[in-house]
Design an enzyme around this catalytic site. Structure first.
Site, PDB file in Angstrom:
ATOM      1  N   GLY A 144      38.248  13.302 -49.543  1.00 20.72           N
ATOM      2  CA  GLY A 144      39.568  13.346 -48.904  1.00 20.72           C
ATOM      3  C   GLY A 144      39.442  13.021 -47.421  1.00 20.72           C
ATOM      4  O   GLY A 144      39.268  13.907 -46.591  1.00 20.72           O
ATOM      5  N   SER A 202      39.111  14.407 -40.186  1.00 16.71           N
ATOM      6  CA  SER A 202      37.984  15.308 -40.482  1.00 16.71           C
ATOM      7  C   SER A 202      36.659  14.559 -40.412  1.00 16.71           C
ATOM      8  O   SER A 202      35.630  15.138 -40.050  1.00 16.71           O
ATOM      9  CB  SER A 202      38.161  15.981 -41.843  1.00 16.71           C
ATOM     10  OG  SER A 202      38.400  15.022 -42.863  1.00 16.71           O
ATOM     11  N   ASP A 234      37.212   8.581 -50.658  1.00 14.84           N
ATOM     12  CA  ASP A 234      38.683   8.566 -50.776  1.00 14.84           C
ATOM     13  C   ASP A 234      39.086   7.257 -51.464  1.00 14.84           C
ATOM     14  O   ASP A 234      38.490   6.212 -51.182  1.00 14.84           O
ATOM     15  CB  ASP A 234      39.329   8.636 -49.378  1.00 14.84           C
ATOM     16  CG  ASP A 234      40.769   9.127 -49.419  1.00 14.84           C
ATOM     17  OD1 ASP A 234      41.568   8.575 -50.205  1.00 14.84           O
ATOM     18  OD2 ASP A 234      41.105  10.055 -48.676  1.00 14.84           O
ATOM     19  N   HIS A 258      45.325  18.173 -53.876  1.00 10.19           N
ATOM     20  CA  HIS A 258      45.492  19.630 -53.895  1.00 10.19           C
ATOM     21  C   HIS A 258      46.233  20.138 -55.126  1.00 10.19           C
ATOM     22  O   HIS A 258      46.553  21.316 -55.220  1.00 10.19           O
ATOM     23  CB  HIS A 258      46.211  20.089 -52.616  1.00 10.19           C
ATOM     24  CG  HIS A 258      45.345  19.998 -51.387  1.00 10.19           C
ATOM     25  ND1 HIS A 258      44.057  19.504 -51.408  1.00 10.19           N
ATOM     26  CD2 HIS A 258      45.586  20.339 -50.092  1.00 10.19           C
ATOM     27  CE1 HIS A 258      43.543  19.554 -50.184  1.00 10.19           C
ATOM     28  NE2 HIS A 258      44.459  20.059 -49.366  1.00 10.19           N
ATOM     29  N   ASP A 286      42.386  24.124 -46.808  1.00 10.60           N
ATOM     30  CA  ASP A 286      43.699  24.527 -47.320  1.00 10.60           C
ATOM     31  C   ASP A 286      43.610  25.664 -48.327  1.00 10.60           C
ATOM     32  O   ASP A 286      44.318  25.683 -49.338  1.00 10.60           O
ATOM     33  CB  ASP A 286      44.448  23.311 -47.886  1.00 10.60           C
ATOM     34  CG  ASP A 286      44.639  22.236 -46.833  1.00 10.60           C
ATOM     35  OD1 ASP A 286      45.218  22.541 -45.776  1.00 10.60           O
ATOM     36  OD2 ASP A 286      44.169  21.102 -47.036  1.00 10.60           O
TER      37      ASP A 286
HETATM   38  N1  SAH Z   1      40.616  15.358 -44.519  1.00 12.62           N
HETATM   39  C1  SAH Z   1      41.791  14.599 -44.107  1.00 12.62           C
HETATM   40  C2  SAH Z   1      42.999  14.850 -45.003  1.00 12.62           C
HETATM   41  C3  SAH Z   1      42.797  14.487 -46.447  1.00 12.62           C
HETATM   42  S1  SAH Z   1      44.325  14.274 -47.314  1.00 12.62           S
HETATM   43  C4  SAH Z   1      42.123  14.871 -42.648  1.00 12.62           C
HETATM   44  O1  SAH Z   1      41.314  15.479 -41.931  1.00 12.62           O
HETATM   45  O2  SAH Z   1      43.181  14.471 -42.179  1.00 12.62           O
HETATM   46  C5  SAH Z   1      43.760  14.108 -48.959  1.00 12.62           C
HETATM   47  C6  SAH Z   1      43.116  12.764 -49.285  1.00 12.62           C
HETATM   48  O3  SAH Z   1      42.565  12.888 -50.597  1.00 12.62           O
HETATM   49  C7  SAH Z   1      44.068  11.573 -49.333  1.00 12.62           C
HETATM   50  O4  SAH Z   1      43.674  10.603 -48.391  1.00 12.62           O
HETATM   51  C8  SAH Z   1      43.946  11.038 -50.772  1.00 12.62           C
HETATM   52  O5  SAH Z   1      43.946   9.618 -50.879  1.00 12.62           O
HETATM   53  C9  SAH Z   1      42.625  11.613 -51.208  1.00 12.62           C
HETATM   54  N2  SAH Z   1      42.527  11.750 -52.668  1.00 12.62           N
HETATM   55  C10 SAH Z   1      43.355  12.449 -53.473  1.00 12.62           C
HETATM   56  N3  SAH Z   1      42.973  12.347 -54.759  1.00 12.62           N
HETATM   57  C11 SAH Z   1      41.861  11.552 -54.765  1.00 12.62           C
HETATM   58  C12 SAH Z   1      40.996  11.057 -55.803  1.00 12.62           C
HETATM   59  N4  SAH Z   1      41.187  11.378 -57.084  1.00 12.62           N
HETATM   60  N5  SAH Z   1      39.977  10.263 -55.451  1.00 12.62           N
HETATM   61  C13 SAH Z   1      39.766   9.919 -54.151  1.00 12.62           C
HETATM   62  N6  SAH Z   1      40.538  10.376 -53.127  1.00 12.62           N
HETATM   63  C14 SAH Z   1      41.575  11.171 -53.427  1.00 12.62           C
HETATM   64 MG    MG Z   2      43.428  19.594 -45.781  1.00 13.12          MG
END
Ligand code: SAH
Ligand code: MG
Length: 204
Positions: free
Chosen positions: A40, A46, A65, A138, A164
């Site tokens: 993610g 992050s 991701d 999530h 989270d």
């Molecule tokens: N860590 C980031 C926020 C992540 S948001 C920060 O610091 O801002 C969650 C991310 O998970 C999204 O970009 C989404 O594309 C990714 N995601 C969700 N399901 C996924 C999957 N099955 N495989 C790969 N990435 C996934």
């Molecule tokens: Mg988060």
């Protein structure tokens, strides 16, 4: 944390509060030798906090991701950002933003994007990890799939961080909290830190 990287991380687009990002950086820095991996990445916020630790360690962060956004990032959901939709595909595409963030930070040698579906990658992954950060989808299915897919790759003594995690359901969704409990209930992990909704656990 290096002040230049810290300023860039604080300014980067994304969902990681600064105090939690700094805790993530410290946890990554304290992990045993070996590669770091986050699930993610979104626009790379992050990844800058963890990537700063990777650079100091002379190591690598794998940033997993598919860059199509989680369910909660899609149109009509609370976490949707319309300007992230690529007009060509009509789909969310955070990869260009992620690349720009990592490039501007000068972290391309230390942050390696792995673009694809997390459980698919986890099933084929073969490298033992020193640090694992879970912040992907999530919903119940994606959160549990990330836990099941990636935690077996975490080396003994490795660090598991989960984002989270809300003790009170009024503060946010349940699945990250559920996988946090799963980790504790497994008997394989002990909690070593908490900052906001970030939980840091050590693998026995
Ligand atoms: N860590 C980031 C926020 C992540 S948001 C920060 O610091 O801002 C969650 C991310 O998970 C999204 O970009 C989404 O594309 C990714 N995601 C969700 N399901 C996924 C999957 N099955 N495989 C790969 N990435 C996934
Ligand atoms: Mg988060």
């Amino acid at each position: 944390m290096d002040p230049r990287l810290r300023a860039l991380a604080e300014a980067a687009r994304g969902f990681m509060p600064v105090d939690e990002g700094l805790a993530l950086y410290e946890a990554a820095l304290a992990a045993p030798d070996g590669p770091l991996l986050e699930v993610g990445s979104y626009c790379g916020r992050s990844a800058l906090f963890i990537g700063a630790a990777a650079a100091e360690r002379g190591g690598v962060l794998f940033a997993v991701d598919h860059h199509r956004g989680s369910e909660e990032n899609q149109p009509g959901w609370r976490w949707h950002e319309p300007d992230l939709v690529d007009p060509h595909s009509g789909l969310i595409d955070t990869l260009p933003h992620f690349r720009r963030t990592v490039f501007e930070a000068g972290l391309e040698d230390h942050v390696v994007a792995v673009v694809g579906d997390s459980p698919r990658l986890a099933a084929l992954w073969g490298t033992s990890l020193a640090f694992l950060f879970i912040d992907g989808g999530h919903g119940a299915a994606p959160a549990h799939a990330d836990y099941e897919g990636w935690t077996p790759h975490l080396a003994p003594g490795g660090i598991l961080a989960i984002h989270d995690v809300f003790d009170d359901p009024a503060d946010g969704g349940r699945p990250p909290y559920e996988i946090y409990l799963r980790a504790l209930d497994s008997g394989d992990f002990t909690e070593t830190g908490r900052t906001g909704s970030l939980r840091v656990l050590g693998r026995r």
